[in-house]
Design a protein around this motif. Structure first.
Motif, PDB file in Angstrom:
ATOM      1  N   SER A  68      69.673  60.924  67.019  1.00  0.00           N
ATOM      2  CA  SER A  68      68.252  60.854  67.360  1.00  0.00           C
ATOM      3  C   SER A  68      67.707  62.271  67.533  1.00  0.00           C
ATOM      4  CB  SER A  68      68.063  60.073  68.668  1.00  0.00           C
ATOM      5  OG  SER A  68      68.572  60.830  69.761  1.00  0.00           O
ATOM      6  N   TYR A  69      66.406  62.371  67.599  1.00  0.00           N
ATOM      7  CA  TYR A  69      65.764  63.661  67.862  1.00  0.00           C
ATOM      8  C   TYR A  69      66.158  64.153  69.256  1.00  0.00           C
ATOM      9  CZ  TYR A  69      61.967  67.151  67.842  1.00  0.00           C
ATOM     10  OH  TYR A  69      61.231  68.308  67.878  1.00  0.00           O
ATOM     11  N   GLU A  70      66.311  63.230  70.187  1.00  0.00           N
ATOM     12  CA  GLU A  70      66.744  63.589  71.537  1.00  0.00           C
ATOM     13  C   GLU A  70      68.148  64.206  71.518  1.00  0.00           C
ATOM     14  OE1 GLU A  70      65.987  61.516  75.692  1.00  0.00           O
ATOM     15  OE2 GLU A  70      67.473  60.412  74.497  1.00  0.00           O
ATOM     16  N   ASP A  71      69.024  63.703  70.661  1.00  0.00           N
ATOM     17  CA  ASP A  71      70.362  64.290  70.513  1.00  0.00           C
ATOM     18  C   ASP A  71      70.255  65.743  70.050  1.00  0.00           C
ATOM     19  OD1 ASP A  71      71.598  61.845  71.175  1.00  0.00           O
ATOM     20  OD2 ASP A  71      71.801  61.257  69.063  1.00  0.00           O
ATOM     21  N   LEU A  72      69.424  65.978  69.040  1.00  0.00           N
ATOM     22  CA  LEU A  72      69.217  67.336  68.531  1.00  0.00           C
ATOM     23  C   LEU A  72      68.650  68.225  69.641  1.00  0.00           C
ATOM     24  CD1 LEU A  72      67.870  68.657  65.268  1.00  0.00           C
ATOM     25  CD2 LEU A  72      66.559  69.147  67.309  1.00  0.00           C
ATOM     26  N   TYR A  73      67.669  67.734  70.367  1.00  0.00           N
ATOM     27  CA  TYR A  73      67.052  68.469  71.466  1.00  0.00           C
ATOM     28  C   TYR A  73      68.097  68.847  72.524  1.00  0.00           C
ATOM     29  CZ  TYR A  73      64.487  69.162  75.832  1.00  0.00           C
ATOM     30  OH  TYR A  73      64.034  69.662  77.024  1.00  0.00           O
ATOM     31  N   THR A  74      68.938  67.895  72.899  1.00  0.00           N
ATOM     32  CA  THR A  74      69.947  68.135  73.934  1.00  0.00           C
ATOM     33  C   THR A  74      70.908  69.240  73.528  1.00  0.00           C
ATOM     34  OG1 THR A  74      69.781  65.862  74.735  1.00  0.00           O
ATOM     35  CG2 THR A  74      71.808  67.065  75.272  1.00  0.00           C
ATOM     36  N   ARG A  75      71.416  69.187  72.300  1.00  0.00           N
ATOM     37  CA  ARG A  75      72.357  70.237  71.877  1.00  0.00           C
ATOM     38  C   ARG A  75      71.660  71.583  71.695  1.00  0.00           C
ATOM     39  NH1 ARG A  75      72.058  70.406  66.135  1.00  0.00           N
ATOM     40  NH2 ARG A  75      71.604  68.404  65.181  1.00  0.00           N
ATOM     41  N   SER A  76      70.407  71.564  71.267  1.00  0.00           N
ATOM     42  CA  SER A  76      69.640  72.813  71.122  1.00  0.00           C
ATOM     43  C   SER A  76      69.435  73.474  72.478  1.00  0.00           C
ATOM     44  CB  SER A  76      68.279  72.543  70.478  1.00  0.00           C
ATOM     45  OG  SER A  76      68.432  71.972  69.200  1.00  0.00           O
TER      46      SER A  76
ATOM     47  N   HIS B 296      67.290  75.874  61.976  1.00  0.00           N
ATOM     48  CA  HIS B 296      66.483  74.919  61.221  1.00  0.00           C
ATOM     49  C   HIS B 296      65.202  74.555  61.974  1.00  0.00           C
ATOM     50  CE1 HIS B 296      70.018  74.245  58.641  1.00  0.00           C
ATOM     51  NE2 HIS B 296      70.681  74.406  59.768  1.00  0.00           N
ATOM     52  N   GLY B 297      64.273  73.963  61.242  1.00  0.00           N
ATOM     53  CA  GLY B 297      62.998  73.583  61.813  1.00  0.00           C
ATOM     54  C   GLY B 297      63.101  72.653  63.000  1.00  0.00           C
ATOM     55  N   GLY B 298      63.984  71.660  62.924  1.00  0.00           N
ATOM     56  CA  GLY B 298      64.129  70.712  64.027  1.00  0.00           C
ATOM     57  C   GLY B 298      64.594  71.366  65.308  1.00  0.00           C
ATOM     58  N   VAL B 299      65.558  72.259  65.199  1.00  0.00           N
ATOM     59  CA  VAL B 299      66.068  72.971  66.370  1.00  0.00           C
ATOM     60  C   VAL B 299      64.957  73.829  66.970  1.00  0.00           C
ATOM     61  CG1 VAL B 299      67.693  74.749  67.153  1.00  0.00           C
ATOM     62  CG2 VAL B 299      68.470  72.959  65.571  1.00  0.00           C
ATOM     63  N   ILE B 300      64.297  74.609  66.132  1.00  0.00           N
ATOM     64  CA  ILE B 300      63.236  75.501  66.618  1.00  0.00           C
ATOM     65  C   ILE B 300      62.109  74.692  67.250  1.00  0.00           C
ATOM     66  CG2 ILE B 300      61.473  77.185  65.931  1.00  0.00           C
ATOM     67  CD1 ILE B 300      63.523  78.076  63.715  1.00  0.00           C
ATOM     68  N   ARG B 301      61.688  73.643  66.584  1.00  0.00           N
ATOM     69  CA  ARG B 301      60.598  72.798  67.096  1.00  0.00           C
ATOM     70  C   ARG B 301      60.968  72.196  68.456  1.00  0.00           C
ATOM     71  NH1 ARG B 301      60.191  70.058  62.873  1.00  0.00           N
ATOM     72  NH2 ARG B 301      58.482  71.251  61.978  1.00  0.00           N
TER      73      ARG B 301
END
Length: 185
Positions: free
Chosen positions: A112-120, A139-144
């Protein structure tokens, strides 16, 4: 403390393909894009980290040599079963289920996007604890997701934050407070 987030250059993939975790190469415009990024890089000494995906590793090497530390937390979102498929070929019901709550809904076989957010944010917290100026080629998702955190933007609204290929965002950290100096420059 300064943290610079650099998004990779344009990828070598046709429009309309779902990719994130896939190891897509850089486009033919890579050298021109690197030259432009170099004009915007700050002077100084930095710890350099990169996503292990080649579109980031190649940029990190072109900008900083072979000093970058690869970190899986800097990878783009894992789109699981959808990776490398045309978006239009993904079942409407499946895509709609995810789109209705993409922050917490996991992509089938992915995250999920929340998973990406948590690791970022784990990565950002670790960097702040170290206290060294850093550059993240990612990547864009991490930066965003990081920018959403810093600006108190709800993740559901964070796609309003534009993060273009080959652009730099600058964060300043002082007394454990993070502020955006600029983004997408």
């Amino acid at each position: 403390m300064e943290i610079y987030l650099i998004r990779h250059t344009a990828p070598a993939i046709e429009s309309g393909i779902c990719y994130g975790f896939s190891d897509v190469d850089v486009a033919d415009t890579f050298e021109e894009e690197v030259a432009l990024i170099r004009t915007k890089l700050p002077a100084g000494s930095f710890d350099v980290y990169t996503s292990p995906l080649q579109r980031c590793r190649k940029l990190a090497a072109a900008l900083f040599g072979e000093v970058a530390i690869s970190d899986d937390r800097l990878q783009e979102m894992n789109f699981g079963d959808w990776e490398m498929k045309p978006w239009e070929s993904i079942g409407r019901a499946e895509l709609q289920k995810w789109a209705d709550d993409f922050v917490i809904e996991k992509v089938p076989g992915g995250e999920s996007y929340e998973d990406l957010y948590t690791r970022s944010m784990e990565m950002i917290a670790e960097l702040i604890e170290k206290g060294n100026d850093a550059v993240l080629v990612t990547h864009g998702g991490v930066i965003r997701s990081v920018l959403a955190h810093v600006t108190n933007t709800p993740l559901v609204d964070s796609f309003e934050i534009k993060v273009n290929y080959g652009r730099i965002s600058h964060l300043h950290v002082e007394d454990d407070q993070i502020k955006v100096i600029f983004y997408n420059s």
